[in-house]
Structure formats: structure tokens, C-alpha cells
Design an enzyme around this catalytic site. Structure first.
Site, PDB file in Angstrom:
ATOM      1  N   HIS A   1       4.028   6.982   3.743  1.00  0.00           N
ATOM      2  CA  HIS A   1       4.822   6.068   3.575  1.00  0.00           C
ATOM      3  C   HIS A   1       4.446   5.086   2.541  1.00  0.00           C
ATOM      4  O   HIS A   1       3.335   5.208   1.948  1.00  0.00           O
ATOM      5  CB  HIS A   1       5.179   5.308   4.879  1.00  0.00           C
ATOM      6  CG  HIS A   1       3.813   4.435   5.274  1.00  0.00           C
ATOM      7  ND1 HIS A   1       3.173   5.002   6.489  1.00  0.00           N
ATOM      8  CD2 HIS A   1       3.541   3.238   5.145  1.00  0.00           C
ATOM      9  CE1 HIS A   1       2.057   3.908   6.608  1.00  0.00           C
ATOM     10  NE2 HIS A   1       2.387   2.973   5.908  1.00  0.00           N
TER      11      HIS A   1
ATOM     12  N   HIS B   1       0.815  -1.115  -0.071  1.00  0.00           N
ATOM     13  CA  HIS B   1       0.061  -0.180   0.129  1.00  0.00           C
ATOM     14  C   HIS B   1       0.947   1.216   0.090  1.00  0.00           C
ATOM     15  O   HIS B   1       1.844   1.288   0.230  1.00  0.00           O
ATOM     16  CB  HIS B   1      -1.033  -0.003   1.317  1.00  0.00           C
ATOM     17  CG  HIS B   1      -0.295   0.123   2.362  1.00  0.00           C
ATOM     18  ND1 HIS B   1       0.170  -0.896   3.131  1.00  0.00           N
ATOM     19  CD2 HIS B   1       0.317   1.175   3.290  1.00  0.00           C
ATOM     20  CE1 HIS B   1       0.523  -0.567   4.298  1.00  0.00           C
ATOM     21  NE2 HIS B   1       0.761   0.505   4.436  1.00  0.00           N
TER      22      HIS B   1
ATOM     23  N   GLU C   1       7.890   1.033   4.783  1.00  0.00           N
ATOM     24  CA  GLU C   1       7.472  -0.187   5.763  1.00  0.00           C
ATOM     25  C   GLU C   1       7.781  -1.668   5.152  1.00  0.00           C
ATOM     26  O   GLU C   1       7.448  -1.389   3.969  1.00  0.00           O
ATOM     27  CB  GLU C   1       5.952  -0.029   5.880  1.00  0.00           C
ATOM     28  CG  GLU C   1       5.480  -0.873   6.951  1.00  0.00           C
ATOM     29  CD  GLU C   1       3.743  -0.707   7.429  1.00  0.00           C
ATOM     30  OE1 GLU C   1       3.090   0.083   6.528  1.00  0.00           O
ATOM     31  OE2 GLU C   1       3.166  -1.380   8.120  1.00  0.00           O
TER      32      GLU C   1
END
Lengths: 134, 134
Positions: free
Chosen positions: B79, B7, B130
Site C-alpha cells: 500500500h 510511506h 492509507e
């Protein structure tokens, strides 16, 4: 209206260093750098399994990403590009809904040779959004 | 090491407004808002054909995205999350290459109930990354 995420663009101050990190440390498949003087950037494509990340380094004094890098000297996420089936129809619908299209509102040929438009980040939660017709 | 882009996360000051824009103007499929007090955010997932965008709104005074929104009041890209097959192996390899893992370096359960880690943005061209084990 929105199709796939075509790419996420990251502006970087040093394309060689960023490319090396993605290739050698993160083990990603990266392209050769491509100079795109008409867009004021040199681009490396990082090929992920489902989409691409584009690393952008300024090319020339008039590069549109120089201001961004002035504010974000280490680099940072610059824009997200969504695919649309019909960019003129998308533009008309978005303008009718009050979103601002950057520039003169006419699609230009983007880095992949397809028509693209950019939408004003203030209308989209601070995010610069590119639409690309595919 | 890197798999799919799981994502792209966008921090927003007003989740209702941002969700309405993506749903009603951009015609995207959006989830119901999900409060995640353990992460200090309320999340809406935007389902695209090949990946997801996560809209994040601060939840609670200690929300980790409050500082970001202080600097970016309209919101912005926060992010990018890449999938990895083995997060402990990825962490060890990245630390050995000199990248900094945020926090105590131990994977935590992320928004999808899977182990996640964050890497220092200064080591990755200004981008908070991430990693999620899938």
C-alpha cells in the site's frame, strides 16, 4: 547508495479515469498526460509535497506494462524508483552482490531524460525497483 | 487533500533477509524490527531522504497481510500512505464522492500512533491507499 524516492509508479487501465480520481476526488495536483512511445506508456505525474506518483497507461501493443495489467486488471503499484548519484557505480556494486539488472545492464534514458536501470523483483522482496541517476 | 507520501509499504515473507538486502546491499538506513501485534505485522522502517519504506512481515495467524503474501509469495508493494490534515473531513469527502472506506469507517491508530484509514483498492486503480492524519 539510495537517495530520495523519486516516484512510485502505478499502472492503470484507464488513465483518464485514474487522473480524474486523483485530481477531483483526492485533490492532488496532476500533470497533462505525456505520451512516451519509446517506453510504451502514457504518463500522468501526480505532484505530492515530497515525491511523485506516476500513473502509467499502456501505449502500443508492445507496452511493457500490458502483462502486469493482464494479471492486475484494475491496476496496481508497478515499481518504486530510488535516486542514486552514480548509476554505473551502483549497478556494478549491486551486480557484485548478486542482484540481477534487467535487460542488457546498460542504463537507458528514462521518462525524465536521466539514466535509469531496473532491478529484478525476485532479488528485492518481489518489488520492481528502478534506479535513476540524478 | 493529499499531503506528503508518508510511506510505501512492502510486504515481505522474510523480514531479516529483506532488511539485510536494503541495509547491506542498497546501503539504506534501516530501523530495528518492531512487533505490532495489534496490527498483525512486524515492521522495519527504511529511512530515505524524503520518505520511508516500511517492510511488513506477518505476525500471528490473523495477520492482514497473509492473504497478500499467499498471492505474492516473493513479497510485493502492499500500500501507499498519504498524509492528510483532517482525516474525518477527508473520509466524509471521499465517501460523498463514492469511495469506499474499509472496515467500519472509523479511523484507527496506525503504526505511528496517528489516526489512519484505508480506502478500497478497486476505487483507486487497484492500489490500497492509507490516509494518515498528521
Amino acid at each position: 547508495m539510495l537517495g530520495r524516492v523519486n516516484h512510485i509508479a502505478i499502472a492503470v487501465p484507464d488513465l483518464g479515469s485514474a487522473t480524474a480520481t486523483y485530481r477531483d476526488v483526492l485533490g492532488a495536483k496532476v500533470s497533462q498526460p505525456q505520451a512516451m512511445p519509446q517506453h510504451g506508456v502514457t504518463v500522468v505525474f501526480i505532484e505530492l509535497d515530497n515525491t511523485k506518483v506516476e500513473l502509467l497507461e499502456p501505449l502500443g501493443e508492445e507496452s511493457p506494462i500490458r502483462t502486469f495489467l493482464g494479471k492486475n486488471p484494475s491496476g496496481g503499484m508497478h515499481h518504486i524508483c530510488y535516486e542514486v548519484a552514480d548509476i554505473a557505480a551502483a549497478r556494478d556494486q549491486l551486480k557484485q552482490a548478486g542482484l540481477r539488472v534487467l535487460g542488457d545492464g546498460e542504463p537507458k534514458l528514462g521518462a525524465h531524460g536521466k539514466p535509469v536501470l531496473f532491478l529484478h523483483p525476485k532479488d528485492l522482496a518481489g518489488t520492481l525497483v528502478e534506479l535513476e541517476e540524478v
